[in-house]
Design a protein around this motif. Structure first.
Motif, mmCIF file in Angstrom:
data_model
loop_
_atom_site.group_PDB
_atom_site.id
_atom_site.type_symbol
_atom_site.label_atom_id
_atom_site.label_comp_id
_atom_site.label_asym_id
_atom_site.label_seq_id
_atom_site.Cartn_x
_atom_site.Cartn_y
_atom_site.Cartn_z
ATOM 1 N N LYS A 139 0.887 -1.204 -0.170
ATOM 2 C CA LYS A 139 -0.077 -0.023 -0.058
ATOM 3 C C LYS A 139 0.789 1.247 0.006
ATOM 4 O O LYS A 139 0.557 2.174 -0.795
ATOM 5 N N LEU A 140 2.114 0.989 0.840
ATOM 6 C CA LEU A 140 2.924 2.165 0.892
ATOM 7 C C LEU A 140 3.651 2.529 -0.418
ATOM 8 O O LEU A 140 3.720 3.679 -1.286
ATOM 9 N N ALA A 141 3.602 1.320 -1.355
ATOM 10 C CA ALA A 141 4.445 1.547 -2.692
ATOM 11 C C ALA A 141 3.516 1.980 -3.641
ATOM 12 O O ALA A 141 3.732 2.673 -4.563
ATOM 13 N N TRP A 142 2.001 1.694 -3.208
ATOM 14 C CA TRP A 142 1.136 2.161 -4.276
ATOM 15 C C TRP A 142 1.098 3.725 -4.152
ATOM 16 O O TRP A 142 0.840 4.410 -5.062
ATOM 17 N N VAL A 143 1.167 4.452 -2.866
ATOM 18 C CA VAL A 143 1.187 5.773 -2.656
ATOM 19 C C VAL A 143 2.366 6.326 -3.651
ATOM 20 O O VAL A 143 2.135 7.461 -4.363
ATOM 21 N N LYS A 144 3.581 5.726 -3.545
ATOM 22 C CA LYS A 144 4.696 6.040 -4.083
ATOM 23 C C LYS A 144 4.594 6.239 -5.448
ATOM 24 O O LYS A 144 4.990 7.294 -6.165
ATOM 25 N N ASN A 145 4.019 5.274 -6.102
ATOM 26 C CA ASN A 145 3.755 5.227 -7.555
ATOM 27 C C ASN A 145 2.622 6.011 -8.063
ATOM 28 O O ASN A 145 2.778 6.561 -9.099
ATOM 29 N N PHE A 151 3.817 11.255 -1.261
ATOM 30 C CA PHE A 151 4.658 10.545 -0.733
ATOM 31 C C PHE A 151 6.133 11.320 -0.357
ATOM 32 O O PHE A 151 6.633 11.050 0.465
ATOM 33 N N SER A 152 6.191 12.299 -1.120
ATOM 34 C CA SER A 152 7.401 13.029 -0.826
ATOM 35 C C SER A 152 7.490 13.843 0.363
ATOM 36 O O SER A 152 8.395 14.263 0.981
ATOM 37 N N LYS A 153 6.177 13.779 1.037
ATOM 38 C CA LYS A 153 6.235 14.699 2.218
ATOM 39 C C LYS A 153 6.077 13.733 3.564
ATOM 40 O O LYS A 153 6.020 14.119 4.666
ATOM 41 N N ILE A 154 6.243 12.367 3.296
ATOM 42 C CA ILE A 154 6.096 11.311 4.279
ATOM 43 C C ILE A 154 7.357 11.542 5.247
ATOM 44 O O ILE A 154 8.350 11.345 4.688
#
Length: 493
Positions: A139-145, A151-154
């Motif tokens: 799910k985290l990878a989905w946000v990145k993609n 994602f850049s603000k995480i």
């Protein structure tokens, strides 16, 4: 003196106060009164607002105070249970960046399958004990993609319970069991998985500090204490996913012991002392609450997404004016087998035990001259029980042979029809207990704060309410086999 337990469920936030000496619940409350919203912006998606969890927790605790059954100054620890596999992301200021992608969301299935192939199936199963699937890492990878600006603000990515602990204490921590349920943990190397993080292009610094499950994860801040009308500096001494916590609340801690729950999702959860895995990743293995270097106890989890959701759907569409207890009494009027009516309860996202396939829920064989509400509600309960049997057979394939299953007297196990059907179709006795997730979390907090020396001491007053024995196994077996054949046909379409 008391313990406070918090259960961050999908449907509501439940809180309980437990007496330290008697280990008994003296007060409980939940919010909202009706089921909390699941936001579905696309097919197979499921999200909730973490800030709404926090708001609902405040309202649940307020209701708890209104009961006037305890002195809040006497609360000595806080424990948290939470819906598993969700993703919560925050920025440097600990502000939520997007809704949580929760456990039943299936948008990341394809990403997880690609990771399974590219990292290597044998390597994943030996090191992660699972396919990356649609778990938290994927799910985290989905946000990145798909949401690169977000994602850049995480600053940190966490599980739902980590988020609530952060709101309570200002600290962001996790544990090996939590990271394993997100499929971030390498069991072979005993560290965060480089394979998963490198394949998805994720920085290990995105993950929280690791602490033991039973330990101090921070202290209640002055600000949160004021909001919740509690004393500051109470330790948050336990955090666990809902299913390992349910097992704890049923004192299921030793290899071979098995717990079940039938709430929003349906789960069978067995404890093992081996790093085992299902080759098809239909059931999943995570570190149990008492996992450590000496005792590598794992929990083998079978999850069925559509259990409580199926029953809720049927209620809202066929008898919205009736209570669940009235529905259970209605179902009891129909005969075993529901006069041939069959239900596949798989309408709440892709099912891992069905190899991540989505069949949709099915109501099959309706005879307009025969079937009424009695048969519909019995068929729903029977279909849910059949889905448990289907999953239990997968667990049996993987070496788990339970002689008894423990469950809380809650949710669908409150229905005599469902509970007896579950026992009849599985052929396994069920012991029913009073404890629930929030009580288990409270006692877990007592262990983590050192109030109890260990789990054995925390659960000395853990008594069986009643035991259900198989009665109609021979009657149900051919009905189950017919149901199974229908399911297989749908899976093969």
């Amino acid at each position: 003196m008391y313990l406070l337990g918090i259960d961050i469920g999908t449907s509501s936030i439940k809180v309980s106060v437990v007496d330290i000496k008697t280990r008994k619940r003296i007060a409980s409350a939940h919010y909202p009164e009706n089921e909390a919203e699941i936001i579905s912006l696309d097919k197979g998606w499921a999200e909730q607002s973490p800030e709404e969890w926090w708001n609902n927790l405040q309202k649940a605790v307020s209701k708890l105070h209104d009961l006037q059954l305890f002195d809040s100054k006497e609360i000595k620890s806080i424990g948290i249970a939470y819906q598993m596999h969700g993703l919560v992301i925050v920025d440097q200021n600990k502000q939520v960046l997007r809704n949580s992608i929760i456990w039943c969301d299936s948008r990341a299935v394809e990403l997880g399958e690609e990771a399974f192939d590219n990292i290597g199936k044998d390597k994943c199963l030996n090191h992660l004990l699972n396919s990356p699937g649609n778990f938290t890492a994927s799910k985290l990878a989905w946000v990145k993609n798909n949401e690169p600006e977000i994602f850049s603000k995480i600053h940190k990515a966490m599980l739902p319970g980590d988020f609530i602990a952060m709101k309570l204490t200002g600290q962001i921590t996790s544990s090996i069991p939590a990271l394993s349920e997100g499929v971030f943990w390498d069991f072979e190397n005993n560290e965060i998985s480089s394979d998963v993080m490198d394949y998805y292009g994720l920085d290990k610094n995105l993950l929280p500090e690791i602490k033991p499950v039973f330990s101090e994860h921070g202290y209640l801040s002055s600000e949160s204490a004021l909001i919740l009308s509690l004393s500051p500096n109470i330790p948050v001494a336990y955090k666990s996913g809902d299913q390992p916590n349910n097992a704890l609340s049923l004192n299921v801690l030793k290899p071979g012991e098995v717990a079940a729950t039938a709430g929003t999702s349906g789960v069978i959860y067995g404890v093992s002392d081996a790093l085992t895995y299902d080759k098809q990743s239909r059931v999943n293995t995570f570190a149990h609450v008492n996992y450590d270097e000496k005792n590598k106890y794992t929990g083998v989890l079978l999850c069925i997404n559509g259990v409580g959701s199926m029953y809720r759907w049927a209620k809202h569409n066929f008898a919205p004016h009736l209570s669940y207890n009235e529905l259970n009494l209605l179902a009891a009027k129909a005969a075993i087998g529901s006069a041939g009516l069959m239900v596949l309860p798989f309408g709440n996202g892709a099912e891992r035990m069905l190899n991540n396939k989505y069949t949709g829920a099915q109501l099959l064989g309706i005879d307009l001259n025969v079937h009424g509400k009695e048969e519909i509600f019995r068929a729903v309960q029977e279909g849910i029980a059949f889905s448990f049997r289907y999953g239990l057979d997968i667990l049996r394939e993987n070496g788990m042979q339970p002689k008894v299953i423990r469950a809380g007297l809650a949710n669908l196990f409150l229905s005599e029809v469902f509970a007896q059907t579950f026992v009849d179709v599985t052929g396994i006795p069920v012991e029913l207990y009073e404890n629930d997730g929030s009580v288990g979390a409270a006692l877990g907090g007592g262990i983590g704060a050192g109030i109890y020396k260990n789990a054995e001491e925390a659960f000395i007053n853990h008594d069986v309410i009643k035991t259900l024995m198989p009665q109609h196994t021979d009657v149900y077996e051919p009905i189950y086999q017919e149901w199974k054949n229908i399911l297989i046909k749908h899976l093969n379409n």
